[in-house]
Design an enzyme around this catalytic site. Structure first.
Site, PDB file in Angstrom:
ATOM      1  N   GLU A  16      40.313  43.303  34.469  1.00  0.00           N
ATOM      2  CA  GLU A  16      39.303  43.914  35.334  1.00  0.00           C
ATOM      3  C   GLU A  16      39.540  45.426  35.517  1.00  0.00           C
ATOM      4  OE1 GLU A  16      37.813  40.900  38.520  1.00  0.00           O
ATOM      5  OE2 GLU A  16      39.916  40.477  38.166  1.00  0.00           O
ATOM      6  N   SER A 161      36.433  37.854  37.784  1.00  0.00           N
ATOM      7  CA  SER A 161      35.293  38.339  37.000  1.00  0.00           C
ATOM      8  C   SER A 161      34.809  37.327  35.967  1.00  0.00           C
ATOM      9  CB  SER A 161      35.613  39.663  36.284  1.00  0.00           C
ATOM     10  OG  SER A 161      35.614  40.720  37.219  1.00  0.00           O
ATOM     11  N   TYR A 233      28.012  41.955  35.518  1.00  0.00           N
ATOM     12  CA  TYR A 233      28.119  43.398  35.271  1.00  0.00           C
ATOM     13  C   TYR A 233      27.022  44.005  34.406  1.00  0.00           C
ATOM     14  CZ  TYR A 233      32.589  42.459  37.390  1.00  0.00           C
ATOM     15  OH  TYR A 233      33.557  42.043  38.258  1.00  0.00           O
ATOM     16  N   ARG A 272      35.866  39.051  50.414  1.00  0.00           N
ATOM     17  CA  ARG A 272      34.546  38.465  50.160  1.00  0.00           C
ATOM     18  C   ARG A 272      34.774  36.987  49.889  1.00  0.00           C
ATOM     19  NH1 ARG A 272      32.651  39.843  44.970  1.00  0.00           N
ATOM     20  NH2 ARG A 272      33.047  37.659  44.540  1.00  0.00           N
ATOM     21  N   ASP A 274      33.293  33.305  48.877  1.00  0.00           N
ATOM     22  CA  ASP A 274      32.190  32.800  48.048  1.00  0.00           C
ATOM     23  C   ASP A 274      32.017  31.289  48.196  1.00  0.00           C
ATOM     24  OD1 ASP A 274      32.221  35.425  47.238  1.00  0.00           O
ATOM     25  OD2 ASP A 274      33.013  35.033  45.233  1.00  0.00           O
ATOM     26  N   GLU A 286      35.796  30.445  46.598  1.00  0.00           N
ATOM     27  CA  GLU A 286      37.009  31.264  46.506  1.00  0.00           C
ATOM     28  C   GLU A 286      36.937  32.415  47.486  1.00  0.00           C
ATOM     29  OE1 GLU A 286      37.634  33.715  43.135  1.00  0.00           O
ATOM     30  OE2 GLU A 286      35.533  34.220  42.893  1.00  0.00           O
ATOM     31  N   GLY A 292      34.807  43.526  44.123  1.00  0.00           N
ATOM     32  CA  GLY A 292      34.151  44.698  43.527  1.00  0.00           C
ATOM     33  C   GLY A 292      33.675  45.606  44.653  1.00  0.00           C
TER      34      GLY A 292
HETATM   35  N1  LIG Z   1      32.901  24.240  40.563  1.00  0.00           N
HETATM   36  C1  LIG Z   1      31.874  25.019  40.193  1.00  0.00           C
HETATM   37  N2  LIG Z   1      30.604  24.560  40.266  1.00  0.00           N
HETATM   38  C2  LIG Z   1      29.559  25.339  39.877  1.00  0.00           C
HETATM   39  N3  LIG Z   1      29.685  26.594  39.380  1.00  0.00           N
HETATM   40  C3  LIG Z   1      30.932  27.088  39.271  1.00  0.00           C
HETATM   41  C4  LIG Z   1      32.085  26.331  39.682  1.00  0.00           C
HETATM   42  N4  LIG Z   1      33.156  27.103  39.492  1.00  0.00           N
HETATM   43  C5  LIG Z   1      32.726  28.257  38.979  1.00  0.00           C
HETATM   44  N5  LIG Z   1      31.392  28.265  38.840  1.00  0.00           N
HETATM   45  C6  LIG Z   1      30.607  29.375  38.299  1.00  0.00           C
HETATM   46  O1  LIG Z   1      31.501  30.299  37.691  1.00  0.00           O
HETATM   47  C7  LIG Z   1      31.540  31.529  38.419  1.00  0.00           C
HETATM   48  C8  LIG Z   1      32.932  32.122  38.427  1.00  0.00           C
HETATM   49  O2  LIG Z   1      33.829  31.219  39.018  1.00  0.00           O
HETATM   50  P1  LIG Z   1      34.871  31.682  40.111  1.00  0.00           P
HETATM   51  O3  LIG Z   1      35.693  30.508  40.481  1.00  0.00           O
HETATM   52  O4  LIG Z   1      34.159  32.369  41.206  1.00  0.00           O
HETATM   53  O5  LIG Z   1      35.809  32.679  39.286  1.00  0.00           O
HETATM   54  P2  LIG Z   1      36.064  34.259  39.356  1.00  0.00           P
HETATM   55  O6  LIG Z   1      37.304  34.388  40.167  1.00  0.00           O
HETATM   56  O7  LIG Z   1      36.269  34.663  37.945  1.00  0.00           O
HETATM   57  O8  LIG Z   1      34.867  34.879  40.019  1.00  0.00           O
HETATM   58  C9  LIG Z   1      30.991  31.174  39.782  1.00  0.00           C
HETATM   59  O9  LIG Z   1      30.464  32.287  40.431  1.00  0.00           O
HETATM   60  C10 LIG Z   1      29.935  30.126  39.415  1.00  0.00           C
HETATM   61  O10 LIG Z   1      28.753  30.707  38.874  1.00  0.00           O
HETATM   62 MG   LIG Z   2      33.967  34.351  41.792  1.00  0.00          MG
END
Ligand SMILES: Nc1ncnc2c1ncn2[C@@H]1O[C@H](COP(=O)(O)OP(=O)(O)O)[C@@H](O)[C@H]1O
Ligand SMILES: [Mg+2]
Length: 333
Positions: A16, A161, A233, A272, A274, A286, A292
């Protein structure tokens, strides 16, 4: 508050790096606007810190180059994971954001989920997979993760990311998806796929954190159908809708859980948080301790929509860093 000399750390060793350079440039501009004196320190991909092209030398206990406070605008491993925070503690300089433990905890998707599950926070079903157990007990591991059903998301435990993440639709894609995750981390997490909306909520504070209005991530016409790197992005990849289009009680529940997750993980300064929203169900996804941070990034946009403009947001974060440092100085070790 009187003007502070703020070292803004940008770049870093993680994938990142570029995102962090963009965030840190915005942060420097915002600090200037708030009346502070930003000092750019760029961390190369090789880990070397440079100020005006000169390598930065540090002495433990002696602060950082005469600055008042540090703003580590670093994302991912070696920046958002407690390592840089540990160095800043050793230098004894105030810094913005989460400390060592909270940074490390929130960086690790498995450890974070375990702590949140312990407190009864609703999340998707998940399994952790170690590279070494996948190598030695492949069939057992595949049988175990198949219990989550399909589709599932396979991720490296400590990254961001959306790098290294795959959405797996059929069982035969699982070994490849795990192998891709293991390119980034020896620990992977496999999660049942949530349906419904993705909603994010910004939090700011130390002992008494406040939550912004939640915002909804609406994806553009990208190919993946989830919030992947491109959606995050590339222009038009996503649109933020504030407030999120959920009933008021769901909105309040999101803010409550955001603050609770912030407290449970011992965060300070900012985060942040989520979520996935399935009807009225609020599932925590998370928590990012250094999200960002450009003026248009979700973190700042949500506070902007909640009445806190970018420069003011930065000013408050600097203040919170001083407050935390002073609070800790009162504790006997
Ligand atoms: N369990 C899940 N169910 C549905 N979508 C998911 C799930 N885990 C991840 N995603 C999708 O993948 C994206 C990135 O996952 P995330 O765990 O937030 O990782 P990062 O830390 O890379 O942002 C999420 O914003 C979502 O769109
Ligand atoms: Mg995420």
């Amino acid at each position: 508050m009187k003007p502070a000399r703020v070292a803004v750390l940008g770049g870093g060793r993680s994938s990142e790096h570029e995102v962090s350079l963009a965030s840190s440039a915005s942060v420097r501009e915002g600090l200037l606007e708030a009346g502070h004196e930003p000092i750019a320190i760029e961390i190369g991909r090789d880990g070397v810190w440079r100020r005006d092209g000169e390598e930065v030398a540090v002495t433990p206990g002696r602060g950082l180059d005469g600055v008042d406070v540090v703003f580590p605008v670093l994302h991912g491993p070696f920046g958002e994971d407690g390592t840089v925070q540990g160095l800043l503690e050793c230098l004894d300089v105030p810094y913005v954001g989460a400390g060592v433990l909270a940074s490390a905890l929130c960086m690790d998707k498995v450890m974070f989920k375990e702590v949140m599950a312990h407190a009864g926070i609703p999340q998707v079903e998940y399994r952790a997979v170690r590279e070494e157990s996948f190598a030695s007990e492949r069939d057992r591991v595949l049988a175990e993760v198949s219990g989550l059903g399909l589709p599932v998301f396979v991720k490296p435990a400590r990254l961001g990311s959306s790098v290294g993440i795959a959405r797996v639709l059929s069982a035969d894609e699982m070994p490849g998806a795990l192998a891709s995750a293991f390119e980034h981390d020896s620990l992977a997490i496999v999660e049942a796929a949530a349906r419904g909306l993705e909603v994010e909520c910004s939090v700011m504070g130390n002992d008494d954190p406040i939550a912004s209005q939640p915002g909804e991530i609406v994806l553009g016409a990208g190919e993946a159908g989830w919030y992947d790197y491109e959606a995050k992005y590339s222009p038009g990849g996503m649109r933020l809708v504030v407030p999120a289009r959920v009933p008021d009680r769901v909105c309040e529940r999101i803010q409550e859980i955001a603050v609770e997750a912030f407290r449970l993980s011992g965060c300070s300064g900012l985060a942040r948080v989520d979520f996935f929203i399935e009807g009225e169900r609020v599932l925590l996804n998370e928590l990012n301790t250094m999200p960002g941070f450009t003026t248009t990034s979700v973190f700042a946009a949500l506070f902007e929509a909640s009445g806190v403009a970018y420069a003011e947001l930065l000013d408050r974060l600097v203040q919170l860093a001083f407050e935390r440092h002073e609070g800790e100085a009162r504790v006997r070790h």
